[in-house]
Design a protein around this motif. Sequence first.
Motif, short mmCIF file in Angstrom:
data_model
loop_
_atom_site.label_atom_id
_atom_site.label_comp_id
_atom_site.label_asym_id
_atom_site.label_seq_id
_atom_site.Cartn_x
_atom_site.Cartn_y
_atom_site.Cartn_z
N UNK A 125 0.81 -1.23 0.00
CA UNK A 125 0.00 0.00 0.00
C UNK A 125 0.83 1.27 0.00
N UNK A 126 2.06 1.15 0.41
CA UNK A 126 2.96 2.30 0.45
C UNK A 126 4.39 1.78 0.36
N UNK A 127 5.33 2.71 0.20
CA UNK A 127 6.72 2.27 0.10
C UNK A 127 7.16 1.64 1.42
N UNK A 128 8.17 0.79 1.32
CA UNK A 128 8.74 0.15 2.50
C UNK A 128 10.26 0.20 2.41
N UNK A 129 10.90 0.05 3.56
CA UNK A 129 12.36 0.05 3.61
C UNK A 129 12.83 -1.37 3.85
N UNK A 130 13.78 -1.80 3.02
CA UNK A 130 14.37 -3.13 3.13
C UNK A 130 15.89 -2.96 3.05
N UNK A 131 16.60 -4.05 3.05
CA UNK A 131 18.03 -4.02 2.77
C UNK A 131 18.33 -5.14 1.79
N UNK A 132 19.22 -4.87 0.86
CA UNK A 132 19.64 -5.90 -0.09
C UNK A 132 21.03 -5.58 -0.60
N UNK A 133 21.63 -6.56 -1.20
CA UNK A 133 22.99 -6.44 -1.73
C UNK A 133 23.02 -5.43 -2.86
N UNK A 134 24.04 -4.54 -2.84
CA UNK A 134 24.24 -3.58 -3.92
C UNK A 134 25.11 -4.21 -4.99
N UNK A 135 24.52 -4.45 -6.17
CA UNK A 135 25.25 -4.99 -7.30
C UNK A 135 24.56 -6.21 -7.88
N UNK A 136 24.38 -6.21 -9.20
CA UNK A 136 23.92 -7.39 -9.92
C UNK A 136 25.13 -8.27 -10.18
N UNK A 137 24.93 -9.58 -10.33
CA UNK A 137 26.07 -10.44 -10.69
C UNK A 137 26.66 -10.00 -12.03
N UNK A 138 27.97 -9.98 -12.11
CA UNK A 138 28.64 -9.59 -13.34
C UNK A 138 28.82 -10.75 -14.29
N UNK A 139 29.60 -10.53 -15.31
CA UNK A 139 29.82 -11.56 -16.33
C UNK A 139 30.91 -12.54 -15.93
N UNK A 140 31.72 -12.16 -14.93
CA UNK A 140 32.78 -13.03 -14.44
C UNK A 140 32.49 -13.36 -12.98
N UNK A 141 32.99 -14.47 -12.50
CA UNK A 141 32.80 -14.87 -11.11
C UNK A 141 33.35 -13.79 -10.18
N UNK A 142 32.55 -13.41 -9.20
CA UNK A 142 32.98 -12.42 -8.23
C UNK A 142 32.80 -10.98 -8.67
N UNK A 143 32.43 -10.75 -9.92
CA UNK A 143 32.23 -9.39 -10.43
C UNK A 143 30.83 -8.92 -10.07
N UNK A 144 30.68 -7.61 -9.79
CA UNK A 144 29.38 -7.02 -9.52
C UNK A 144 29.18 -5.81 -10.42
N UNK A 145 27.99 -5.71 -11.00
CA UNK A 145 27.62 -4.55 -11.79
C UNK A 145 26.79 -3.66 -10.86
N UNK A 146 27.31 -2.47 -10.56
CA UNK A 146 26.70 -1.63 -9.52
C UNK A 146 25.92 -0.45 -10.08
N UNK A 147 26.16 -0.08 -11.34
CA UNK A 147 25.51 1.07 -11.95
C UNK A 147 24.95 0.70 -13.31
N UNK A 148 23.93 1.42 -13.72
CA UNK A 148 23.38 1.30 -15.07
C UNK A 148 23.18 2.71 -15.61
N UNK A 149 23.47 2.90 -16.88
CA UNK A 149 23.27 4.20 -17.52
C UNK A 149 21.78 4.43 -17.72
N UNK A 150 21.28 5.55 -17.22
CA UNK A 150 19.85 5.84 -17.34
C UNK A 150 19.41 5.94 -18.79
N UNK A 151 20.32 6.34 -19.66
CA UNK A 151 19.98 6.51 -21.08
C UNK A 151 19.68 5.19 -21.78
N UNK A 152 20.16 4.07 -21.23
CA UNK A 152 20.01 2.79 -21.94
C UNK A 152 19.32 1.69 -21.12
N UNK A 153 18.83 1.99 -19.92
CA UNK A 153 18.25 0.92 -19.09
C UNK A 153 17.05 0.24 -19.74
N UNK A 154 16.29 0.97 -20.53
CA UNK A 154 15.11 0.36 -21.17
C UNK A 154 15.49 -0.58 -22.31
#
Length: 187
Positions: A48-77
């Motif tokens: 019904x409204x926003x909530x606060x949670x916690x989660x890991x910052x970073x999507x899994x990368x293309x290599x083991x142990x790599x994290x993708x932490x940012x995405x360009x707003x111009x290309x996310x779609x």
Amino acid sequence: MCGRYMFEPDKNPEIKRIYQLAVDAGFKPKTGEVFPTDETALIIAGQRQVQVVAMKWGFPGFKTGQAIINARSETVRQKKMFADSFKNRRCVYPTTGFFEWSKAKQKYKFNFSNDPQTLFIAGCYNYFDEKPQSILFTTEPNESMIKIHDRMPLILRKDQINAWIYDDAFANSFLSNAMPQLVSQEE
């Protein structure tokens, strides 16, 4: 690139309230300087409204142990890795400022002023092995950033959080919004 930011409940009453909401919901977000792959406080859609949670910052990368932490707003779609998350699972990073490094490797902290004000960064999240992980969005830098770095976070005002999370038309148009001017401090 926005590779680190601050989350300081002891220096900002609004961040303290957000931190407490996360703790009350059973989460333990990292405080102080937040690094990629840390468990971080996030604002997401609730029933019904926003909530606060916690989660890991970073999507899994293309290599083991790599994290993708940012995405360009111009290309996310258009990017397969981010498009569904942007459409269905937008989130907001509450911070008290973020860091960038100059080409000369000098570290700078950015915020609206020299005080640890609340600064909200737009992002999205997805599930990997049934665990949620998040990324934040970056955009073209404005005059306050361009001398230091060629990207800056996509920054929301507090009164834009609900629209970012729940309103697809707003979120799509906001991806190309001009960002607010910021103040930098050498660290």
